[in-house]
Enzyme design. Structure first.
Site, mmCIF file in Angstrom:
data_model
loop_
_atom_site.group_PDB
_atom_site.id
_atom_site.type_symbol
_atom_site.label_atom_id
_atom_site.label_comp_id
_atom_site.label_asym_id
_atom_site.label_seq_id
_atom_site.Cartn_x
_atom_site.Cartn_y
_atom_site.Cartn_z
ATOM 1 N N TYR A 1 0.850 -1.195 0.000
ATOM 2 C CA TYR A 1 0.000 0.000 0.000
ATOM 3 C C TYR A 1 0.883 1.242 0.000
ATOM 4 C CZ TYR A 1 -4.469 2.349 0.880
ATOM 5 O OH TYR A 1 -5.615 3.092 0.769
ATOM 6 N N TYR B 1 -5.403 5.387 -7.399
ATOM 7 C CA TYR B 1 -5.617 5.220 -5.954
ATOM 8 C C TYR B 1 -7.033 4.731 -5.735
ATOM 9 C CZ TYR B 1 -6.080 6.695 -1.040
ATOM 10 O OH TYR B 1 -6.302 6.746 0.308
#
Lengths: 392, 470
Positions: free
Chosen positions: A294, A344
């Site tokens: 991430y 994203y």
């Protein structure tokens, strides 16, 4: 070992295009993604009987199910804490199908995070009530710490001080991601690699974070379809086996503001996830060929290498040099371009890329990729997955 | 340039190079005046006040602080003052020409002191002024005007030179500034900061802030301190607690400086720090009075307060006032890039007024609020000699009693008004032969930089120890 190793699998992935302005509603993006995931698997969408969401999802399962014509939904859940819950949706789905609570479970994220409400604009209007979660912002918001980048900046400064890391070390994450995105036609930054020099002159967002340390808000949707080993046999795709899936919260946990622990340079909640993933999969860092970590902000990628044991505490800056995390390196990371380069989508696109690596269909395919690590939000209550080409 | 402007320019230039008659102080340098000056500036160097210590010190006796150089011949001490301009003095003649041409506004821009010797109690100071230059007409933010530069050479009654002052003022036409009209001025009120919310689990903390108390939760069973407050002691599950009032001292544990997006409720630059209190807990707070590039992890901080809403006070932290060295730094102790410890100075009415009087500056804008407001100022303003004295004191606190001063150059900016805080920050910019060290510094208040400047210091080869007492 709360998810069964290699007894469940991701059998379908679907996505919309990623953009700064989808021109469509998030509900349409959610529906398109879910239909695409079913189509990828070769499953009639009306067979889906479970939906696994994570918070900040505004397209609730009932309306998606209505659009898909699903006659009965037997399992639906929403994991808390936003981006930390991405891999957890897969964990919930795996548990549901393994236990028999559902047969086929969709997990998804869809939003217009750029063209509608901008996610990075902050929480200044957040305080509404004296409930505990609203009160929790009172320790930061009145002082001007309002956005995720600002919350991350506080960790970054301390990490630099304590471990001797520099802005260039953060930059190397961005350079690797953008190199991978440059090869990926689906990526925001397709054909647009960056250099470390470009990173170093990009403007400050919240010192020490620069623009190129930050992911960009995106419009788009990603959906994943999970089922059991037995049902996977009847579908079109080779299963991406869920070798392990886990959630984690550690002591004195806050949402991206865990500033009160003895040491704030680690991600102990990620450590909680790591321990479970290694234990239940029977694998370790040496068994992983690629990792989707991430990467909403580069400084919070470095401690992930440390928490998962790819290197020691404070040593990530040395681990990532010389292209070690790029294609051809020891541990290629974020081969889709990550959230800095592809889009994203709160990490759901990283899970999809993990599936492609296991299938052997990534645009940046890692030779011999069998086991792929995927993580969710860093600095928050989080989750992770190990996907594998080897079933149980 | 118009004919009128050209004629003025010619008249001004004809004065340049002119020297005025020598002006002699009516009173000698006095030990009690030095002592009063030290008290106002919080100057603790015994070499300025303690005869016994000073006798065995590097100067062989008490000396006046170098930064007092030009105060001994201020107008009230040379029999002059408020009765018109003494146009025998070339700078006064230039000011008169400019006044007559409508350049009636005046603001001091630079005060550069260079030292050649020490003044001692009993010395009678004389001054001779040269008009060093008058600039061509310039447009500045304040208005259209001319910079007028004078050089004053000071000597003692033996005729020994003790130093020079290069002093520059800007004489401008009021109302010709750039700020009005050309540039949009955003005078909309700053929106309120995000309002903190609390319930009875934390209300006592916020009530404490209103009373300027930094309250930390203490679980009474174990004595454990917790911040932010919790409902139960995580080690014992005891729910009984009270609070301790923190000392307000701590150190900087981490920080970030948000730049984008700008939240209009916040000042710029905005610094958010994570402060580790000496009681052991951490809290997020603004760090004020120090630019981001002067922040250092571990720097000592002290609490101060911000009334952010009608009913909310927030804690803020600023650099803690550094202590004074008891020995003196020696050559080799400093390197280029070394930062001086930031030092906040509370600009009180008392400091502004007593500073002006201690430096013999009787101009009304430094002590008379009504007079200051009549001249368009919001309140009285600190005079240059006080600003110089405070900067010199801070430099001496850092370097020690026996440091030598070669020069103190100060550029003036935003005024210091009562109620504000000026924070001194600086760093070493040059290290030369013979212990020479140049420090570049800023004194910033809420309006910007009040002063910026540099000082040339000389460090001794060896330190004699605590104030030369060793």
């Amino acid at each position: 070992m709360w998810t069964p190793a290699r007894q469940t699998a991701i059998v379908g992935i679907g996505a919309t295009e990623f953009s700064k302005d989808s021109g469509r509603t998030p509900m349409q993006l959610a529906t398109e993604s879910c239909l695409a995931a079913c189509a990828d698997a070769g499953l009639d969408p009306t067979m889906v009987d479970g939906m696994s969401l994570f918070s900040m999802e505004r397209n609730y399962e009932i309306e998606v199910a209505r659009n898909l014509g699903i006659p009965r939904l037997r399992f639906f859940s929403m994991v808390n804490h936003g981006g930390g819950g991405g891999c957890a949706t897969v964990a919930m789905a795996a548990m549901a199908v393994h236990s028999g609570a559902a047969d086929y479970v969709l997990a998804y994220r869809a939003f217009n995070e750029r063209s509608w409400h901008r996610f990075g604009s902050g929480v200044q209007d957040h305080h509404q009530s004296p409930e505990a979660n609203d009160v929790s912002f009172s320790w930061t918001s009145p002082f001007g710490l309002l956005t995720p980048a600002q919350w991350a900046g506080m960790f970054a400064t301390r990490y630099m001080h304590q471990h001797g890391a520099t802005s260039e070390d953060f930059g190397r994450i961005a350079v690797a991601d953008r190199r991978h995105a440059a090869n990926n036609p689906a990526a925001f930054f397709h054909g647009r690699p960056i250099t470390l020099e470009e990173h170093q002159v990009s403007r400050i967002i919240s010192d020490p974070l620069r623009l190129l340390d930050c992911c960009q808000e995106s419009d788009g949707g990603v959906a994943l379809l999970v089922t059991t080993a037995e049902r996977a046999q009847g579908l079109d795709r080779e299963p991406a086996w869920i070798a392990a899936a886990a959630q984690g919260v550690a002591e004195d946990q806050w949402m991206m503001r865990s500033y009160y622990r003895d040491d704030i340079t680690g991600l102990p909640e990620m450590g909680v996830v790591a321990g479970q993933l290694w234990e239940s999969s029977g694998l370790g860092p040496a068994d992983i060929q690629a990792a989707m970590l991430y990467d909403h902000f580069t400084p919070l990628v470095l401690p992930q290498f440390e928490e998962f044991g790819f290197c020691g505490s404070g040593e990530a800056k040395d681990f990532i040099v010389d292209g070690n995390i790029e294609i051809g390196g020891g541990l290629p990371v974020n081969t889709n371009g990550g959230q800095l380069g592809e889009a994203y989508i709160h990490g759901m696109n990283g899970i999809a890329e993990g599936v492609r690596q296991v299938r052997g269909t990534s645009v940046n395919q890692v030779d011999g990729a069998v086991n792929v690590l995927v993580t969710s939000g860093s600095g928050v209550p989080t989750s992770g997955l190990v996907l594998s080409g080897e079933g149980g | 340039m118009s004919d009128v402007d050209a004629a003025l320019d010619t008249a001004l230039q004809s004065l340049v190079g002119g020297k005025g008659p020598v002006q002699v102080a009516t009173e000698p340098v006095g030990a009690s005046e030095v002592s009063a000056w030290c008290a106002v500036m919080s100057e603790a160097n015994p070499l300025f006040v303690d005869e016994v210590v000073a006798a065995s010190g590097p100067h062989g006796g008490i000396v006046a602080p170098p930064a007092t150089l030009n105060m001994w011949t201020m107008p009230v001490r040379i029999g002059g003052g408020s009765v018109g301009r003494d146009t025998d003095q070339p700078q006064q003649a230039a000011y008169q020409l400019l006044d007559d041409a409508g350049f009636t506004g005046v603001v001091a821009t630079n005060s550069d002191q260079a030292y050649e010797g020490h003044l001692r109690p009993g010395d009678v100071v004389s001054a001779r002024t040269t008009l060093a230059g008058v600039s061509p007409q310039k447009q500045t933010a304040l208005g259209i005007g001319h910079f007028v530069t004078t050089e004053v050479a000071y000597a003692n009654h033996h005729g020994d030179p003790v130093g020079t002052l290069t002093f520059r003022v800007f004489k401008f036409r009021p109302g010709t500034g750039r700020q009005r009209g050309d540039e949009p001025v955003d005078d909309s009120p700053r929106p309120e900061r995000p309002r903190p919310r609390w319930n009875q689990d934390q209300a006592w903390h916020w009530e404490g802030l209103r009373q300027h108390e930094l309250r930390i939760q203490r679980f009474t069973g174990s004595g454990l301190l917790v911040h932010p407050p919790a409902v139960a002691d995580p080690t014992t599950h005891d729910m009984a607690y009270d609070w301790v009032v923190a000392s307000g001292r701590g150190t900087l544990y981490s920080w970030t400086a948000p730049e984008h997006p700008k939240a209009p409720a916040f000042e710029d630059p905005l610094v958010v720090g994570l402060v580790e209190l000496e009681e052991g807990v951490r809290m997020v707070s603004n760090i004020v009075g120090v630019r981001p590039d002067h922040l250092e992890i571990g720097m000592p901080l002290e609490v101060c307060w911000l009334d952010s809403h009608d009913d909310v006070t927030l804690h803020q932290f600023r650099p803690a006032r550094p202590g004074r060295r008891t020995d003196t730094m020696v050559r080799g102790d400093v390197s280029v890039g070394d930062r001086l410890p930031p030092c906040p100075i509370d600009v009180t009415t008392d400091l502004v007024k007593s500073g002006a009087l201690a430096t013999f500056d009787h101009q009304d804008v430094h002590h008379d609020g009504d007079a200051a407001r009549a001249k368009g100022l919001p309140d009285i303003i600190m005079n240059i000699l006080t600003s110089s004295g405070l900067a010199a004191r801070w430099l001496g606190d850092w370097a020690g009693d026996e440091v030598g001063f070669r020069s103190l150059r100060i550029g003036l900016g935003a005024s210091n008004h009562p109620g504000d805080t000026m924070t001194m920050t600086g760093s070493v910019t040059d290290v030369g032969e013979g212990g020479a060290v140049t420090v570049s510094f800023f004194g910033a208040n809420s309006l910007g930089n009040h002063i910026h400047g540099s000082a040339e210091l000389v460090l001794p080869e060896v330190s004699r120890g605590a104030g030369g007492r060793a």
